[in-house]
Design an enzyme around this catalytic site. Sequence first.
Site, PDB file in Angstrom:
ATOM      1  N   TYR A 116       0.840  -1.214   0.000  1.00 51.41           N
ATOM      2  CA  TYR A 116       0.000   0.000   0.000  1.00 51.41           C
ATOM      3  C   TYR A 116       0.877   1.268   0.000  1.00 51.41           C
ATOM      4  CZ  TYR A 116      -3.831   3.069   1.647  1.00 51.41           C
ATOM      5  OH  TYR A 116      -4.775   4.061   1.789  1.00 51.41           O
ATOM      6  N   LYS A 172       0.921   4.100  -2.915  1.00 57.23           N
ATOM      7  CA  LYS A 172       0.513   5.478  -2.598  1.00 57.23           C
ATOM      8  C   LYS A 172       1.674   6.464  -2.772  1.00 57.23           C
ATOM      9  CE  LYS A 172      -3.837   4.775  -1.562  1.00 57.23           C
ATOM     10  NZ  LYS A 172      -4.894   5.295  -2.430  1.00 57.23           N
TER      11      LYS A 172
HETATM   12  N1  LIG Z   1     -10.152   5.870   4.977  1.00 57.44           N
HETATM   13  C1  LIG Z   1      -8.933   6.285   5.247  1.00 57.44           C
HETATM   14  O1  LIG Z   1      -8.563   6.487   6.411  1.00 57.44           O
HETATM   15  C2  LIG Z   1      -7.954   6.578   4.163  1.00 57.44           C
HETATM   16  C3  LIG Z   1      -6.726   7.115   4.520  1.00 57.44           C
HETATM   17  C4  LIG Z   1      -5.814   7.406   3.534  1.00 57.44           C
HETATM   18  C5  LIG Z   1      -6.115   7.168   2.220  1.00 57.44           C
HETATM   19  N2  LIG Z   1      -7.311   6.628   1.886  1.00 57.44           N
HETATM   20  C6  LIG Z   1      -7.561   6.384   0.479  1.00 57.44           C
HETATM   21  O2  LIG Z   1      -8.761   7.041   0.103  1.00 57.44           O
HETATM   22  C7  LIG Z   1      -9.397   6.315  -0.950  1.00 57.44           C
HETATM   23  C8  LIG Z   1     -10.845   6.019  -0.557  1.00 57.44           C
HETATM   24  O3  LIG Z   1     -10.825   5.275   0.646  1.00 57.44           O
HETATM   25  P1  LIG Z   1     -12.130   4.918   1.502  1.00 57.44           P
HETATM   26  O4  LIG Z   1     -11.730   4.998   2.902  1.00 57.44           O
HETATM   27  O5  LIG Z   1     -13.293   5.653   1.001  1.00 57.44           O
HETATM   28  O6  LIG Z   1     -12.199   3.355   1.157  1.00 57.44           O
HETATM   29  P2  LIG Z   1     -13.446   2.420   0.873  1.00 57.44           P
HETATM   30  O7  LIG Z   1     -14.612   2.887   1.655  1.00 57.44           O
HETATM   31  O8  LIG Z   1     -12.943   1.032   1.063  1.00 57.44           O
HETATM   32  O9  LIG Z   1     -13.707   2.694  -0.679  1.00 57.44           O
HETATM   33  C9  LIG Z   1     -12.841   2.275  -1.684  1.00 57.44           C
HETATM   34  C10 LIG Z   1     -13.581   2.340  -2.996  1.00 57.44           C
HETATM   35  O10 LIG Z   1     -12.721   1.900  -4.053  1.00 57.44           O
HETATM   36  C11 LIG Z   1     -13.459   0.984  -4.862  1.00 57.44           C
HETATM   37  N3  LIG Z   1     -12.596   0.077  -5.607  1.00 57.44           N
HETATM   38  C12 LIG Z   1     -11.681  -0.799  -5.132  1.00 57.44           C
HETATM   39  N4  LIG Z   1     -11.124  -1.470  -6.139  1.00 57.44           N
HETATM   40  C13 LIG Z   1     -11.695  -1.014  -7.286  1.00 57.44           C
HETATM   41  C14 LIG Z   1     -11.536  -1.338  -8.659  1.00 57.44           C
HETATM   42  N5  LIG Z   1     -10.658  -2.243  -9.068  1.00 57.44           N
HETATM   43  N6  LIG Z   1     -12.283  -0.668  -9.562  1.00 57.44           N
HETATM   44  C15 LIG Z   1     -13.190   0.271  -9.166  1.00 57.44           C
HETATM   45  N7  LIG Z   1     -13.385   0.603  -7.875  1.00 57.44           N
HETATM   46  C16 LIG Z   1     -12.649  -0.035  -6.953  1.00 57.44           C
HETATM   47  C17 LIG Z   1     -14.296   0.245  -3.854  1.00 57.44           C
HETATM   48  O11 LIG Z   1     -15.315  -0.489  -4.498  1.00 57.44           O
HETATM   49  P3  LIG Z   1     -15.854  -1.866  -3.842  1.00 57.44           P
HETATM   50  O12 LIG Z   1     -16.608  -1.444  -2.641  1.00 57.44           O
HETATM   51  O13 LIG Z   1     -16.650  -2.462  -4.918  1.00 57.44           O
HETATM   52  O14 LIG Z   1     -14.630  -2.649  -3.479  1.00 57.44           O
HETATM   53  C18 LIG Z   1     -14.811   1.413  -3.029  1.00 57.44           C
HETATM   54  O15 LIG Z   1     -15.854   2.070  -3.692  1.00 57.44           O
HETATM   55  C19 LIG Z   1      -8.561   5.041  -1.154  1.00 57.44           C
HETATM   56  O16 LIG Z   1      -7.697   5.211  -2.229  1.00 57.44           O
HETATM   57  C20 LIG Z   1      -7.775   4.931   0.131  1.00 57.44           C
HETATM   58  O17 LIG Z   1      -6.562   4.236  -0.026  1.00 57.44           O
HETATM   59  C21 LIG Z   1      -8.240   6.325   2.835  1.00 57.44           C
END
Ligand SMILES: NC(=O)c1ccc[n+]([C@@H]2O[C@H](COP(=O)([O-])OP(=O)(O)OC[C@H]3O[C@@H](n4cnc5c(N)ncnc54)[C@H](OP(=O)(O)O)[C@@H]3O)[C@@H](O)[C@H]2O)c1
Length: 248
Positions: free
Chosen positions: A155, A159
């Site tokens: 990861y 990133k």
């Molecule tokens: N939450 C945090 O604390 C945090 C911190 C730092 C960075 N981020 C980053 O922020 C972004 C959003 O995170 P989040 O917390 O909202 O995560 P999340 O709730 O798990 O959402 C991730 C989204 O990405 C989609 N996805 C995954 N693989 C995919 C693919 N191959 N094609 C199309 N869509 C895909 C998922 O769809 P499915 O549900 O169908 O899998 C889901 O809609 C991510 O890149 C994550 O790494 C999050």
Amino acid sequence: MKQNNERIALITGSTGGIGTALCRKLSEDGYQVVGNFRNEEKSVQLQQELDKTGHHIELVHGDVSDFDSVGTMVQHIETNIGPIDILINNAGITRDTSFVKMTKAQWDEVLNTNLNSVFNCTRHVIQGMVERRFGRIINISSINAQKGQYGQTNYSTAKAGMHGFTKSLALEVAKYGITVNTISPGYIETEMVMAVPENIREKIIAQIPVGRLGGPTEIAEAVSFLISAKSGFITGSNFAINGGQHMA
Ligand SMILES: NC(=O)c1ccc[n+]([C@@H]2O[C@H](COP(=O)([O-])OP(=O)(O)OC[C@H]3O[C@@H](n4cnc5c(N)ncnc54)[C@H](OP(=O)(O)O)[C@@H]3O)[C@@H](O)[C@H]2O)c1
């Protein structure tokens, strides 16, 4: 200059916590929002929730880890809705495990979904942005790209790759009115973080100076600012939004 309501914004991973907040905020800002999804069931649920709150968003299927799937999705959007002016590379996954236990599949899945997806999506929209002399690209990275995290070599690598991509592409396309920036969230209250066991989550919160997790809307507010017409002088930057947990 085009108004917000003429601009089309594509948000990948729209069914997730941050993606959904982005859909709502950008729709409220007046953009024509297109949300990408890969899971049909989740998209139906999201569409119902957004309709109830009066957010009119088109949802389109596509696997961001697959170059051809993204190509089909972009073609569908451009034919049926219009040219993409704004791209938010937000879709992402985790497959955490210490490196000595990490399988090739766990490495590949995270690199393909979190980093190769950025190539796949951006490559399909950049030419149109160049021709129209306008574009906004936001890459959602992570605090763990900069500070590292036990169990996340895959990861953190993916990133961190976004930062190099952002800076190099920003240099190449600045002359066409296209800006490219990265946002690096800290720990945000979404499913991804709530899936972490509670005792570990408490330890994480203890390391955040503001004393809480961030909200998805706090990321959406920053994206809203960076894609606005007012932000044309901001490019190649990284915005750390982490409650003071890591100051690079
Ligand atoms: N939450 C945090 O604390 C945090 C911190 C730092 C960075 N981020 C980053 O922020 C972004 C959003 O995170 P989040 O917390 O909202 O995560 P999340 O709730 O798990 O959402 C991730 C989204 O990405 C989609 N996805 C995954 N693989 C995919 C693919 N191959 N094609 C199309 N869509 C895909 C998922 O769809 P499915 O549900 O169908 O899998 C889901 O809609 C991510 O890149 C994550 O790494 C999050």
